[in-house]
Motif scaffolding. Structure first.
Motif, PDB file in Angstrom:
ATOM      1  N   ALA A 163      -1.811  -3.322  -4.912  1.00  0.00           N
ATOM      2  CA  ALA A 163      -1.148  -4.383  -4.138  1.00  0.00           C
ATOM      3  C   ALA A 163      -1.676  -5.757  -4.556  1.00  0.00           C
ATOM      4  CB  ALA A 163      -1.373  -4.147  -2.644  1.00  0.00           C
ATOM      5  N   LEU A 192      -5.701  -7.337   1.652  1.00  0.00           N
ATOM      6  CA  LEU A 192      -4.560  -6.495   1.281  1.00  0.00           C
ATOM      7  C   LEU A 192      -4.621  -5.207   2.090  1.00  0.00           C
ATOM      8  CD1 LEU A 192      -2.736  -7.687  -0.929  1.00  0.00           C
ATOM      9  CD2 LEU A 192      -5.087  -8.354  -1.377  1.00  0.00           C
ATOM     10  N   THR A 193      -3.669  -5.027   2.972  1.00  0.00           N
ATOM     11  CA  THR A 193      -3.664  -3.870   3.868  1.00  0.00           C
ATOM     12  C   THR A 193      -2.232  -3.512   4.236  1.00  0.00           C
ATOM     13  OG1 THR A 193      -4.219  -3.163   6.128  1.00  0.00           O
ATOM     14  CG2 THR A 193      -4.091  -5.515   5.766  1.00  0.00           C
ATOM     15  N   PRO A 194      -1.952  -2.193   4.369  1.00  0.00           N
ATOM     16  CA  PRO A 194      -0.591  -1.816   4.768  1.00  0.00           C
ATOM     17  C   PRO A 194      -0.196  -2.369   6.143  1.00  0.00           C
ATOM     18  CG  PRO A 194      -2.031   0.127   4.585  1.00  0.00           C
ATOM     19  CD  PRO A 194      -2.796  -1.031   4.067  1.00  0.00           C
ATOM     20  N   ILE A 216      -1.843  -9.192   3.945  1.00  0.00           N
ATOM     21  CA  ILE A 216      -0.589  -8.941   3.246  1.00  0.00           C
ATOM     22  C   ILE A 216      -0.476  -7.476   2.833  1.00  0.00           C
ATOM     23  CG2 ILE A 216       0.722  -9.469   1.122  1.00  0.00           C
ATOM     24  CD1 ILE A 216      -0.153 -12.359   1.423  1.00  0.00           C
ATOM     25  N   SER A 217       0.733  -6.938   3.023  1.00  0.00           N
ATOM     26  CA  SER A 217       1.108  -5.594   2.588  1.00  0.00           C
ATOM     27  C   SER A 217       2.195  -5.754   1.540  1.00  0.00           C
ATOM     28  CB  SER A 217       1.665  -4.827   3.796  1.00  0.00           C
ATOM     29  OG  SER A 217       2.468  -3.737   3.373  1.00  0.00           O
ATOM     30  N   ILE A 218       2.354  -4.786   0.637  1.00  0.00           N
ATOM     31  CA  ILE A 218       3.462  -4.899  -0.312  1.00  0.00           C
ATOM     32  C   ILE A 218       4.628  -3.983   0.055  1.00  0.00           C
ATOM     33  CG2 ILE A 218       2.038  -5.788  -2.197  1.00  0.00           C
ATOM     34  CD1 ILE A 218       2.335  -2.957  -3.512  1.00  0.00           C
ATOM     35  N   GLY A 219       4.594  -3.384   1.239  1.00  0.00           N
ATOM     36  CA  GLY A 219       5.743  -2.587   1.657  1.00  0.00           C
ATOM     37  C   GLY A 219       5.326  -1.484   2.604  1.00  0.00           C
ATOM     38  N   TYR A 237       4.695   1.686   3.001  1.00  0.00           N
ATOM     39  CA  TYR A 237       4.252   2.959   2.454  1.00  0.00           C
ATOM     40  C   TYR A 237       2.754   2.774   2.227  1.00  0.00           C
ATOM     41  CZ  TYR A 237       5.114  -0.179  -1.394  1.00  0.00           C
ATOM     42  OH  TYR A 237       5.139  -1.302  -2.176  1.00  0.00           O
ATOM     43  N   VAL A 238       2.033   3.875   2.067  1.00  0.00           N
ATOM     44  CA  VAL A 238       0.574   3.749   1.975  1.00  0.00           C
ATOM     45  C   VAL A 238       0.073   4.077   0.574  1.00  0.00           C
ATOM     46  CG1 VAL A 238      -1.635   4.518   2.919  1.00  0.00           C
ATOM     47  CG2 VAL A 238       0.338   4.263   4.429  1.00  0.00           C
ATOM     48  N   LEU A 239      -0.736   3.184   0.029  1.00  0.00           N
ATOM     49  CA  LEU A 239      -1.380   3.377  -1.271  1.00  0.00           C
ATOM     50  C   LEU A 239      -2.815   3.843  -1.045  1.00  0.00           C
ATOM     51  CD1 LEU A 239      -0.214  -0.011  -2.839  1.00  0.00           C
ATOM     52  CD2 LEU A 239       0.792   2.241  -3.237  1.00  0.00           C
ATOM     53  N   THR A 240      -3.475   4.312  -2.111  1.00  0.00           N
ATOM     54  CA  THR A 240      -4.860   4.790  -1.977  1.00  0.00           C
ATOM     55  C   THR A 240      -5.828   3.641  -1.720  1.00  0.00           C
ATOM     56  OG1 THR A 240      -5.090   4.701  -4.370  1.00  0.00           O
ATOM     57  CG2 THR A 240      -4.498   6.819  -3.408  1.00  0.00           C
ATOM     58  N   GLY A 241      -5.423   2.421  -2.064  1.00  0.00           N
ATOM     59  CA  GLY A 241      -6.276   1.259  -1.828  1.00  0.00           C
ATOM     60  C   GLY A 241      -5.481  -0.001  -2.087  1.00  0.00           C
ATOM     61  N   GLY A 242      -6.103  -1.152  -1.821  1.00  0.00           N
ATOM     62  CA  GLY A 242      -5.386  -2.418  -1.966  1.00  0.00           C
ATOM     63  C   GLY A 242      -5.285  -2.938  -3.399  1.00  0.00           C
TER      64      GLY A 242
HETATM   65 CL1  6GU Z   1      -1.941  -3.922   0.606  1.00  0.00          CL
HETATM   66  N1  6GU Z   1      -2.775  -1.431   0.724  1.00  0.00           N
HETATM   67  C1  6GU Z   1      -2.568  -0.120   0.825  1.00  0.00           C
HETATM   68  N2  6GU Z   1      -3.623   0.709   0.830  1.00  0.00           N
HETATM   69  N3  6GU Z   1      -1.364   0.440   0.931  1.00  0.00           N
HETATM   70  C2  6GU Z   1      -0.333  -0.411   0.924  1.00  0.00           C
HETATM   71  C3  6GU Z   1      -0.468  -1.788   0.811  1.00  0.00           C
HETATM   72  C4  6GU Z   1      -1.731  -2.285   0.719  1.00  0.00           C
HETATM   73  N4  6GU Z   1       0.753  -2.352   0.850  1.00  0.00           N
HETATM   74  C5  6GU Z   1       1.593  -1.344   0.973  1.00  0.00           C
HETATM   75  N5  6GU Z   1       0.964  -0.169   1.028  1.00  0.00           N
END
Ligand code: 6GU
Length: 224
Positions: A143, A86-88, A130-133, A135-140
């Motif tokens: 997601a 799981l990564t942006p 896989i990314s969920i969109g 934008y950046v989250l603090t971690g996977g």
């Molecule tokens: Cl999978 N990880 C992080 N850190 N940020 C995200 C994401 C995943 N998908 C969208 N933004």
């Protein structure tokens, strides 16, 4: 289906699987979700899982060895259909990906943190990113929960009305038409006459027409 989720913060992901539909799926045994604390595979007395990047630069890198050990141990126990990171930077999740993954038996989700994982893990283990969109989250972790939810709800026996996953938005490349329930009139706003007509053919045509109209308004890109 079995999902093994590897993370430095597994506690962040408990509640989605302890509530409502996902809980029922787990209780019924339709989905098994197992969390693995990456730090248990960390190095030295500090259970180190990250280190500075070769070549310099800001941020830390998730080390190859703890993740390799964790995934390798899981792989001795069963065969995995996919090892998903799981990564942006990954492929953006959509319904088609969820549908495809819902047909698999064993999945590993690796939650990214810091600047990302040592590149060699891609060569050793990762089969999908896989990314969920955008934008950046603090971690996977969040997601991973989103992906697990999207996949588990598709498994046979999870939703009460088996039809309802088939009529979701996106499932036929259209958004959902408007829906109503009682009362037929509220504050002067009435339910469209046709829905009260009892003519199921006409209703079906109208719903499809509305779905196309709404998709054209809100998501013209989906009609391309
Ligand atoms: Cl999978 N990880 C992080 N850190 N940020 C995200 C994401 C995943 N998908 C969208 N933004």
């Amino acid at each position: 289906m079995r999902i093994d989720i590897i993370s430095v913060l597994p506690e962040l992901m408990a509640s989605p699987f302890q509530t409502s539909i996902l809980k029922r799926a787990v209780d019924k045994g339709v989905a098994e979700v197992h969390f693995h604390q990456l730090r248990d595979f960390g190095l030295g007395k500090h259970r180190q899982v990250d280190d500075e990047p070769y070549g310099g630069g800001a941020g830390m890198v998730m080390m190859v060895e703890p993740i390799d050990k964790c995934i390798s141990e899981l792989k001795t126990q069963r065969t995995y259909d996919e090892v998903i990171y799981l990564t942006p930077d990954g492929q953006t999740l959509n319904q088609k990906i969820a549908n495809t993954l819902s047909l698999k038996k064993n999945l590993i989700f690796l939650c990214g943190h810091y600047k990302g994982i040592d590149q060699r893990l891609r060569e050793l283990h990762i089969t999908k990113e896989i990314s969920i969109g955008d934008y950046v989250l603090t971690g996977g972790e969040l997601a991973a929960c989103v992906l697990a939810d999207a996949v588990i709800r598709l498994l046979p026996g999870v939703l009460n009305d088996e039809q309802s996953a088939l009529t979701d938005s996106f499932q036929d490349d259209l958004l959902s038409p408007p829906i109503y329930t009682r009362p037929a009139t509220y504050r002067g706003l009435s339910v469209p006459e046709i829905l009260l007509s009892g003519n199921s053919k006409k209703i079906e045509d109208w719903l499809h027409e509305q779905a196309v109209k709404i998709t054209a308004e809100k998501r013209p890109d989906m009609l391309q």
